[in-house]
Design an enzyme around this catalytic site. Sequence first.
Site, PDB file in Angstrom:
ATOM      1  N   GLU A  72       0.947  -1.224  -0.044  1.00 12.26           N
ATOM      2  CA  GLU A  72      -0.019   0.055   0.158  1.00 12.26           C
ATOM      3  C   GLU A  72       0.772   1.177   0.040  1.00 12.26           C
ATOM      4  O   GLU A  72       0.420   2.263  -0.662  1.00 12.26           O
ATOM      5  CB  GLU A  72      -0.929   0.100   1.311  1.00 12.26           C
ATOM      6  CG  GLU A  72      -1.968   0.921   1.229  1.00 12.26           C
ATOM      7  CD  GLU A  72      -2.965   0.731   2.309  1.00 12.26           C
ATOM      8  OE1 GLU A  72      -3.199  -0.601   2.510  1.00 12.26           O
ATOM      9  OE2 GLU A  72      -3.480   1.732   3.187  1.00 12.26           O
ATOM     10  N   ASP A  73       2.184   1.301   0.561  1.00 10.92           N
ATOM     11  CA  ASP A  73       2.746   2.484   1.183  1.00 10.92           C
ATOM     12  C   ASP A  73       4.074   2.518   0.321  1.00 10.92           C
ATOM     13  O   ASP A  73       4.971   3.350   0.799  1.00 10.92           O
ATOM     14  CB  ASP A  73       2.864   2.848   2.668  1.00 10.92           C
ATOM     15  CG  ASP A  73       1.173   3.133   3.071  1.00 10.92           C
ATOM     16  OD1 ASP A  73       0.541   3.444   2.253  1.00 10.92           O
ATOM     17  OD2 ASP A  73       1.090   2.857   4.230  1.00 10.92           O
TER      18      ASP A  73
END
Length: 181
Positions: free
Chosen positions: A61-62
């Site tokens: 996600e990051d």
Amino acid sequence: MSLFLTALKFAAVKHSNQRRKNREATPYINHPIEVAEILWQIGGVRDMVIIVGALLHDTLEDTDATPSEIKNLFGAEVLALVEEVTDDKALPKQQRKRLQIETAADKSSRAKQVKLADKICNVYDIGHSPPQWSLKLCQIYLDWTEQVVVGLRGINPKLEVHYDAVLLEARKALKQRKFSN
Ligand code: ZN
């Protein structure tokens, strides 16, 4: 242990330029380590797919980590778990938050435990080392986690009891902040 160390190093490298949103801007890697520790220490989890998945839970996600990197290093089961706990960043934030509430109950038991430990850490941080958010925003965040956690219950009672205690503590801390301002 080999897989664990590879995951720890992978997450540390991938998150190396990131900081948490708290006042101290803690190195980001502290967060996945805490999530894994809570699963092991509080939740009594001994499934290494879950522990390794916890270390990697924010990498898709990051960071620039890719599904094929994770699959090659850690296998299909770990990848499936990390994908299950990854929000679709193409969607607007409010929709992602709503989807977390709506999809929580349909997640696998592995994903439910990682998500619950993640919420425990984030709620703990709101109580102890909050981001530079308004009191109202902190309260809205806590209420949102409570709604997500409804769908995560029924798998690991030790984690659930711990979440309830940490949530209560965070709400008390916010109340104190309100009166001291
Ligand atoms: Zn997280």
